[in-house]
Motif scaffolding. Structure first.
Motif, PDB file in Angstrom:
ATOM      1  N   GLN A 126      22.055 -17.501  21.943  1.00 53.65           N
ATOM      2  CA  GLN A 126      21.931 -17.442  23.266  1.00 53.65           C
ATOM      3  C   GLN A 126      20.235 -17.128  23.719  1.00 53.65           C
ATOM      4  O   GLN A 126      19.599 -17.615  24.134  1.00 53.65           O
ATOM      5  CB  GLN A 126      22.078 -15.639  23.907  1.00 53.65           C
ATOM      6  N   LYS A 127      19.590 -16.713  22.615  1.00 52.65           N
ATOM      7  CA  LYS A 127      17.719 -16.138  23.153  1.00 52.65           C
ATOM      8  C   LYS A 127      17.047 -18.228  22.199  1.00 52.65           C
ATOM      9  O   LYS A 127      16.259 -18.420  23.161  1.00 52.65           O
ATOM     10  CB  LYS A 127      17.695 -15.525  21.529  1.00 52.65           C
ATOM     11  N   LEU A 147       3.968 -19.385  23.839  1.00 54.95           N
ATOM     12  CA  LEU A 147       5.297 -19.136  23.963  1.00 54.95           C
ATOM     13  C   LEU A 147       6.068 -19.816  22.952  1.00 54.95           C
ATOM     14  O   LEU A 147       6.666 -19.691  22.079  1.00 54.95           O
ATOM     15  CB  LEU A 147       6.321 -19.438  25.183  1.00 54.95           C
ATOM     16  N   ARG A 148       5.483 -21.011  22.978  1.00 53.57           N
ATOM     17  CA  ARG A 148       6.264 -22.539  21.623  1.00 53.57           C
ATOM     18  C   ARG A 148       6.190 -21.744  20.415  1.00 53.57           C
ATOM     19  O   ARG A 148       6.513 -22.045  19.865  1.00 53.57           O
ATOM     20  CB  ARG A 148       5.179 -23.710  21.949  1.00 53.57           C
ATOM     21  N   ASP A 156      12.472 -12.150  19.235  1.00 53.45           N
ATOM     22  CA  ASP A 156      13.178 -10.479  19.867  1.00 53.45           C
ATOM     23  C   ASP A 156      11.379 -10.926  20.767  1.00 53.45           C
ATOM     24  O   ASP A 156      10.971 -10.290  21.565  1.00 53.45           O
ATOM     25  CB  ASP A 156      12.678  -9.464  19.314  1.00 53.45           C
ATOM     26  N   ILE A 157       9.970 -11.105  19.797  1.00 57.84           N
ATOM     27  CA  ILE A 157       9.074 -11.519  20.219  1.00 57.84           C
ATOM     28  C   ILE A 157       8.460 -12.355  21.543  1.00 57.84           C
ATOM     29  O   ILE A 157       8.435 -11.801  22.309  1.00 57.84           O
ATOM     30  CB  ILE A 157       7.701 -11.776  19.558  1.00 57.84           C
ATOM     31  N   ALA A 158       9.143 -13.384  21.252  1.00 55.79           N
ATOM     32  CA  ALA A 158       9.228 -14.570  21.930  1.00 55.79           C
ATOM     33  C   ALA A 158      10.351 -14.303  23.116  1.00 55.79           C
ATOM     34  O   ALA A 158       9.901 -14.659  24.423  1.00 55.79           O
ATOM     35  CB  ALA A 158      10.082 -15.746  20.945  1.00 55.79           C
ATOM     36  N   VAL A 189      11.470  -5.711  26.989  1.00 62.56           N
ATOM     37  CA  VAL A 189      10.057  -5.686  26.411  1.00 62.56           C
ATOM     38  C   VAL A 189       9.693  -4.172  27.043  1.00 62.56           C
ATOM     39  O   VAL A 189       8.992  -3.914  26.249  1.00 62.56           O
ATOM     40  CB  VAL A 189       9.522  -6.067  28.221  1.00 62.56           C
ATOM     41  N   GLU A 190      10.561  -3.470  27.510  1.00 61.97           N
ATOM     42  CA  GLU A 190      10.320  -1.841  28.101  1.00 61.97           C
ATOM     43  C   GLU A 190      10.931  -0.978  27.068  1.00 61.97           C
ATOM     44  O   GLU A 190      10.292  -0.884  26.094  1.00 61.97           O
ATOM     45  CB  GLU A 190      11.289  -0.751  28.398  1.00 61.97           C
ATOM     46  N   ARG A 191      11.658  -1.544  25.753  1.00 56.62           N
ATOM     47  CA  ARG A 191      12.172  -1.231  24.458  1.00 56.62           C
ATOM     48  C   ARG A 191      11.139  -1.051  23.498  1.00 56.62           C
ATOM     49  O   ARG A 191      11.126   0.054  22.488  1.00 56.62           O
ATOM     50  CB  ARG A 191      13.927  -1.308  23.741  1.00 56.62           C
ATOM     51  N   ARG A 192       9.975  -2.091  23.116  1.00 57.71           N
ATOM     52  CA  ARG A 192       8.835  -2.479  22.302  1.00 57.71           C
ATOM     53  C   ARG A 192       8.056  -1.587  22.630  1.00 57.71           C
ATOM     54  O   ARG A 192       7.927  -1.200  21.595  1.00 57.71           O
ATOM     55  CB  ARG A 192       8.874  -3.790  22.779  1.00 57.71           C
ATOM     56  N   LYS A 193       8.465  -1.044  23.793  1.00 54.28           N
ATOM     57  CA  LYS A 193       6.551  -0.165  23.978  1.00 54.28           C
ATOM     58  C   LYS A 193       7.133   1.117  23.909  1.00 54.28           C
ATOM     59  O   LYS A 193       6.260   1.912  23.457  1.00 54.28           O
ATOM     60  CB  LYS A 193       5.904  -0.226  25.895  1.00 54.28           C
TER      61      LYS A 193
END
Ligand SMILES: [Fe+2]
Ligand SMILES: [Fe+2]
Length: 194
Positions: A126-127, A147-148, A156-158, A189-193
């Motif tokens: 799905q990603k 992004l590529r 996950d970072i992408a 995004v928020e979870r990574r911060k």
């Protein structure tokens, strides 16, 4: 095999009766980039191939017609999607998979349905579909080159980058953000911060 030698011609008939020209080029681009990413991240090629070709097959159908078609499949537009007719083609593509091709695979169904908004807790397939839709070769926007590269380094970072860029774009154009994209934002995004 989800598509057998008997169903291949029907599959292509369905794809080609829905999309042509630039949209077909875009869909082939999603397949090509998606397969490269599938190789990198060890994801089933066939699912990427099917999702890439089917994901935008409802793109040229007007929203009211999409609603009727979905109803004829027995699919209702979920409450949180009702105000987003521009995203109904995503659900339509998933419904074609399930009701016309009779492929019952919930991961693939959701890969097609969520290709434009993303969602929290996506599978690698799905990603890949979400990212390939944004970075295939005909896409041009600021940040696409980065992004590529990211998509081949860390999915996950992408995802975080792609979701953030999408949200910024929608906010700067005053476009309402779909709750699924917000959930993806919170998750990637928020979870990574934290
Ligand atoms: Fe789409
Ligand atoms: Fe697309």
């Amino acid at each position: 095999m989800l598509i057998t030698s008997d169903t291949y011609s029907r599959f292509f008939q369905i794809v080609l009766s829905h999309i042509q020209g630039e949209r077909l080029l875009h869909s082939i681009g999603v397949v090509v980039v998606g397969l490269e990413l599938a190789e990198q991240w060890d994801v089933e090629f066939e699912k990427v191939y099917i999702a890439g070709l089917l994901h935008d097959c409802g793109r040229y159908i007007p929203p009211e017609q999409l609603r009727h078609q979905l109803a004829s499949f027995g699919e209702e537009i979920p409450a949180e999607d009702r105000e987003f007719p521009q995203l109904w083609h995503c659900l339509y593509g998933a419904a074609v998979l399930r009701y016309q091709l009779r492929i019952n695979d919930s991961e693939l169904y959701n890969a097609i349905w969520w290709h434009s908004t993303g969602e929290a807790r996506l599978t690698p397939l799905q990603k890949i579909i979400f990212l390939a839709d944004s970075i295939e070769p005909t896409r041009e926007f600021q940040g696409v080159a980065e992004l590529r590269k990211l998509a081949y380094i860390d999915l996950d970072i992408a995802m975080a980058k792609a979701v953030e860029m999408k949200l910024c774009y929608l906010n700067s154009h005053g476009i309402t953000v779909h709750p699924r994209l917000l959930r993806a934002y919170r998750f990637y995004v928020e979870r990574r911060k934290d």
